[in-house]
Write a protein that holds these residues in place. Structure first.
Motif, mmCIF file in Angstrom:
data_model
loop_
_atom_site.group_PDB
_atom_site.id
_atom_site.type_symbol
_atom_site.label_atom_id
_atom_site.label_comp_id
_atom_site.label_asym_id
_atom_site.label_seq_id
_atom_site.Cartn_x
_atom_site.Cartn_y
_atom_site.Cartn_z
ATOM 1 N N GLY A 102 0.839 -1.188 0.000
ATOM 2 C CA GLY A 102 0.000 0.000 0.000
ATOM 3 C C GLY A 102 0.876 1.240 0.000
ATOM 4 O O GLY A 102 1.985 1.235 0.546
ATOM 5 N N ASP A 103 0.401 2.329 -0.590
ATOM 6 C CA ASP A 103 1.196 3.559 -0.650
ATOM 7 C C ASP A 103 1.510 4.103 0.735
ATOM 8 O O ASP A 103 2.505 4.786 0.924
ATOM 9 C CB ASP A 103 0.456 4.632 -1.460
ATOM 10 N N ASN A 104 0.683 3.811 1.725
ATOM 11 C CA ASN A 104 0.876 4.303 3.081
ATOM 12 C C ASN A 104 1.304 3.175 4.020
ATOM 13 O O ASN A 104 1.061 3.229 5.212
ATOM 14 C CB ASN A 104 -0.430 4.948 3.584
ATOM 15 N N CYS A 105 1.915 2.135 3.480
ATOM 16 C CA CYS A 105 2.295 0.959 4.266
ATOM 17 C C CYS A 105 3.802 0.738 4.235
ATOM 18 O O CYS A 105 4.495 1.249 3.369
ATOM 19 C CB CYS A 105 1.604 -0.288 3.719
ATOM 20 N N VAL A 106 4.262 -0.057 5.176
ATOM 21 C CA VAL A 106 5.677 -0.403 5.244
ATOM 22 C C VAL A 106 5.896 -1.850 4.795
ATOM 23 O O VAL A 106 6.850 -2.149 4.100
ATOM 24 C CB VAL A 106 6.220 -0.190 6.680
ATOM 25 N N ALA A 107 4.991 -2.736 5.165
ATOM 26 C CA ALA A 107 5.153 -4.156 4.870
ATOM 27 C C ALA A 107 4.827 -4.476 3.413
ATOM 28 O O ALA A 107 3.938 -3.880 2.815
ATOM 29 C CB ALA A 107 4.251 -4.980 5.781
ATOM 30 N N THR A 108 5.566 -5.430 2.863
ATOM 31 C CA THR A 108 5.341 -5.914 1.506
ATOM 32 C C THR A 108 4.581 -7.231 1.585
ATOM 33 O O THR A 108 4.895 -8.085 2.411
ATOM 34 C CB THR A 108 6.681 -6.113 0.783
ATOM 35 N N GLU A 109 3.583 -7.395 0.728
ATOM 36 C CA GLU A 109 2.766 -8.599 0.692
ATOM 37 C C GLU A 109 3.120 -9.406 -0.549
ATOM 38 O O GLU A 109 3.542 -8.846 -1.546
ATOM 39 C CB GLU A 109 1.284 -8.215 0.631
ATOM 40 N N HIS A 110 2.926 -10.706 -0.467
ATOM 41 C CA HIS A 110 3.101 -11.587 -1.620
ATOM 42 C C HIS A 110 1.716 -12.074 -2.020
ATOM 43 O O HIS A 110 1.030 -12.712 -1.223
ATOM 44 C CB HIS A 110 4.012 -12.764 -1.281
ATOM 45 N N VAL A 111 1.309 -11.777 -3.248
ATOM 46 C CA VAL A 111 -0.029 -12.090 -3.722
ATOM 47 C C VAL A 111 0.080 -12.975 -4.962
ATOM 48 O O VAL A 111 0.765 -12.619 -5.922
ATOM 49 C CB VAL A 111 -0.800 -10.782 -4.050
ATOM 50 N N ARG A 112 -0.604 -14.102 -4.916
ATOM 51 C CA ARG A 112 -0.606 -15.028 -6.050
ATOM 52 C C ARG A 112 -1.525 -14.523 -7.156
ATOM 53 O O ARG A 112 -2.490 -13.797 -6.904
ATOM 54 C CB ARG A 112 -1.055 -16.412 -5.592
ATOM 55 N N ASP A 113 -1.255 -14.912 -8.370
ATOM 56 C CA ASP A 113 -2.090 -14.535 -9.514
ATOM 57 C C ASP A 113 -3.567 -14.835 -9.264
ATOM 58 O O ASP A 113 -4.434 -14.037 -9.606
ATOM 59 C CB ASP A 113 -1.646 -15.277 -10.787
ATOM 60 N N GLY A 114 -3.859 -15.975 -8.662
ATOM 61 C CA GLY A 114 -5.236 -16.396 -8.442
ATOM 62 C C GLY A 114 -6.010 -15.530 -7.459
ATOM 63 O O GLY A 114 -7.236 -15.587 -7.416
ATOM 64 N N GLN A 115 -5.329 -14.740 -6.646
ATOM 65 C CA GLN A 115 -6.003 -13.858 -5.689
ATOM 66 C C GLN A 115 -6.477 -12.556 -6.331
ATOM 67 O O GLN A 115 -7.322 -11.866 -5.780
ATOM 68 C CB GLN A 115 -5.059 -13.505 -4.537
ATOM 69 N N VAL A 116 -5.903 -12.213 -7.477
ATOM 70 C CA VAL A 116 -6.204 -10.930 -8.116
ATOM 71 C C VAL A 116 -7.560 -10.998 -8.804
ATOM 72 O O VAL A 116 -7.819 -11.878 -9.622
ATOM 73 C CB VAL A 116 -5.094 -10.551 -9.125
ATOM 74 N N LEU A 117 -8.428 -10.036 -8.472
ATOM 75 C CA LEU A 117 -9.772 -9.981 -9.050
ATOM 76 C C LEU A 117 -9.867 -8.971 -10.189
ATOM 77 O O LEU A 117 -10.686 -9.111 -11.082
ATOM 78 C CB LEU A 117 -10.789 -9.601 -7.973
ATOM 79 N N GLY A 118 -9.062 -7.927 -10.122
ATOM 80 C CA GLY A 118 -9.118 -6.887 -11.147
ATOM 81 C C GLY A 118 -8.068 -5.832 -10.877
ATOM 82 O O GLY A 118 -7.256 -5.960 -9.963
ATOM 83 N N ARG A 119 -8.104 -4.777 -11.687
ATOM 84 C CA ARG A 119 -7.094 -3.723 -11.618
ATOM 85 C C ARG A 119 -7.790 -2.369 -11.629
ATOM 86 O O ARG A 119 -8.769 -2.163 -12.350
ATOM 87 C CB ARG A 119 -6.154 -3.862 -12.814
ATOM 88 N N LEU A 120 -7.264 -1.439 -10.842
ATOM 89 C CA LEU A 120 -7.758 -0.071 -10.848
ATOM 90 C C LEU A 120 -7.458 0.545 -12.207
ATOM 91 O O LEU A 120 -6.304 0.586 -12.627
ATOM 92 C CB LEU A 120 -7.076 0.739 -9.742
#
Length: 177
Positions: free
Chosen positions: A100-118
């Motif tokens: 997130g732009d206001n976050c410190v931690a980095t997340e790992h997200v699999r392709d299958g979790q993605v629903l769409g794009r802004l």
């Protein structure tokens, strides 16, 4: 919701959690499948300063078959029952590094979790089309480049706050004295 210095878990307003908005997980996915887009507001502070809590309108579109996200894209993805809208900072085989732009931690997200794009957003009366706006591209590139400085600033603010609280500081007073 979490405070701005610990905004890593904020959910995107396409619902936040089902309890926050009354929208259940399958509704958002169903709307994307049926309508080909989702128009909503955001919930949380994890994408400040770009997206403001409950004030800005977002447009999410599903990815085309076989399409992958790029660095700088802002996907809507699902983590359990929560929806999250954070920025891609790294593209890997089968997954993305996202923050997130206001976050410190980095997340790992699999392709299958993605629903769409802004694809676009409305900030008041201002309409921003993400793929066409030079100002938007400049913003996210600058925001990613300055992340190490912002991370140090947040760590310093946190440390100073801890020390002040050790000495009995209760924070700034709000309201009448």
């Amino acid at each position: 919701m979490k405070d701005a210095d610990d905004a890593d878990g904020d959910a995107a307003g396409a619902g936040g959690t089902g309890a926050d908005s009354g929208v259940v997980a399958t509704d958002i996915e169903g709307v994307l499948a049926r309508e080909g887009m989702l128009v909503s507001t955001t919930v949380g502070v994890s994408m400040l300063p770009m997206l403001r809590n409950r004030r800005d309108t977002i447009v999410i579109r599903p990815l085309a078959p076989g399409e992958r996200l790029r660095v700088g894209d802002v996907p809507l993805y699902r983590v359990g029952e929560r929806y999250v809208l954070h920025r891609v900072i790294g593209v890997h085989d089968g997954w993305y590094a996202i923050r997130g732009d206001n976050c410190v931690a980095t997340e790992h997200v699999r392709d299958g979790q993605v629903l769409g794009r802004l694809t676009e957003c409305y900030r008041g009366s201002r309409h921003v089309v993400c793929d066409e706006s030079r100002g938007y591209r400049l913003y996210w590139r600058m925001w990613l480049a300055t992340w190490p400085l912002r991370r140090c600033w947040k760590a310093m603010r946190h440390a100073v706050g801890r020390v002040l609280r050790l000495f009995g500081w209760k924070g700034l007073r709000r309201g009448p004295l």
